[in-house]
Motif scaffolding. Structure first.
Motif, PDB file in Angstrom:
ATOM      1  N   ASP A 150       0.831  -1.208   0.000  1.00 17.15           N
ATOM      2  CA  ASP A 150       0.000   0.000   0.000  1.00 17.15           C
ATOM      3  C   ASP A 150       0.867   1.260   0.000  1.00 17.15           C
ATOM      4  O   ASP A 150       0.585   2.225  -0.727  1.00 17.15           O
ATOM      5  CB  ASP A 150      -0.939   0.013   1.211  1.00 17.15           C
ATOM      6  CG  ASP A 150      -1.989  -1.074   1.143  1.00 17.15           C
ATOM      7  OD1 ASP A 150      -2.194  -1.637   0.037  1.00 17.15           O
ATOM      8  OD2 ASP A 150      -2.601  -1.382   2.189  1.00 17.15           O
ATOM      9  N   LEU A 151       1.908   1.258   0.821  1.00 20.82           N
ATOM     10  CA  LEU A 151       2.793   2.420   0.871  1.00 20.82           C
ATOM     11  C   LEU A 151       3.525   2.621  -0.454  1.00 20.82           C
ATOM     12  O   LEU A 151       3.734   3.759  -0.880  1.00 20.82           O
ATOM     13  CB  LEU A 151       3.791   2.270   2.021  1.00 20.82           C
ATOM     14  CG  LEU A 151       3.222   2.432   3.424  1.00 20.82           C
ATOM     15  CD1 LEU A 151       4.301   2.138   4.460  1.00 20.82           C
ATOM     16  CD2 LEU A 151       2.663   3.826   3.629  1.00 20.82           C
ATOM     17  N   HIS A 152       3.881   1.526  -1.099  1.00 21.85           N
ATOM     18  CA  HIS A 152       4.555   1.634  -2.388  1.00 21.85           C
ATOM     19  C   HIS A 152       3.625   2.247  -3.433  1.00 21.85           C
ATOM     20  O   HIS A 152       4.038   3.122  -4.203  1.00 21.85           O
ATOM     21  CB  HIS A 152       5.047   0.267  -2.845  1.00 21.85           C
ATOM     22  CG  HIS A 152       5.845   0.306  -4.105  1.00 21.85           C
ATOM     23  ND1 HIS A 152       7.086   0.883  -4.169  1.00 21.85           N
ATOM     24  CD2 HIS A 152       5.557  -0.119  -5.360  1.00 21.85           C
ATOM     25  CE1 HIS A 152       7.536   0.791  -5.418  1.00 21.85           C
ATOM     26  NE2 HIS A 152       6.631   0.185  -6.147  1.00 21.85           N
ATOM     27  N   SER A 153       2.370   1.822  -3.460  1.00 23.52           N
ATOM     28  CA  SER A 153       1.425   2.400  -4.421  1.00 23.52           C
ATOM     29  C   SER A 153       1.146   3.866  -4.086  1.00 23.52           C
ATOM     30  O   SER A 153       1.019   4.693  -4.991  1.00 23.52           O
ATOM     31  CB  SER A 153       0.129   1.588  -4.459  1.00 23.52           C
ATOM     32  OG  SER A 153      -0.512   1.639  -3.206  1.00 23.52           O
ATOM     33  N   ASP A 154       1.073   4.212  -2.801  1.00 24.06           N
ATOM     34  CA  ASP A 154       0.906   5.616  -2.412  1.00 24.06           C
ATOM     35  C   ASP A 154       2.106   6.448  -2.853  1.00 24.06           C
ATOM     36  O   ASP A 154       1.944   7.585  -3.314  1.00 24.06           O
ATOM     37  CB  ASP A 154       0.725   5.743  -0.898  1.00 24.06           C
ATOM     38  CG  ASP A 154      -0.615   5.228  -0.417  1.00 24.06           C
ATOM     39  OD1 ASP A 154      -1.502   4.988  -1.267  1.00 24.06           O
ATOM     40  OD2 ASP A 154      -0.776   5.055   0.815  1.00 24.06           O
TER      41      ASP A 154
END
Length: 113
Positions: A64-68
């Motif tokens: 999720d953090l990578h996509s954000d």
């Protein structure tokens, strides 16, 4: 030979049997250790399942953090393009303003002729 009479051999046998019974009574119970082993195994299994769940959640959070991060980088690139376009427009605006400055400017209270 220290044991020569029948009474001494009977006493020796009685002490031997008493020692075996005392050792058997004081020896650890196999069922107790089996219960402890089973409980330890259950605790280990629960810990392992919890660790897998936490690892799965951490991996999901990282994804999720990578996509954000990718979304923020895209927004940042778009903002940089907008800033560059506005700076180019601002650099061109003073050149146009200098041509307008050559015309006489009448003040606020000036009479219109």
């Amino acid at each position: 030979m220290p044991f020569t009479t029948l009474e001494q051999f009977v006493l020796l046998g009685t002490v031997l049997i008493g020692g075996w019974l005392l050792g058997y009574a004081s020896a650890p119970n196999a069922a107790k250790w089996k219960r402890r082993l089973r409980a330890q195994s259950e605790r280990f299994t629960a810990f392992q399942a919890e660790a897998k769940d936490r690892l799965r959640a951490a991996n999901q959070r990282a994804t999720d953090l990578h996509s954000d991060l990718e979304a923020v980088r895209a927004d940042h690139a778009e903002a940089e393009r907008t800033i560059t376009a506005l700076r180019a427009a601002a650099a061109a605006a003073p050149a146009e303003a200098s041509t307008e400055a050559e015309a006489p400017h009448k003040g606020w209270f000036a009479r219109a002729d």
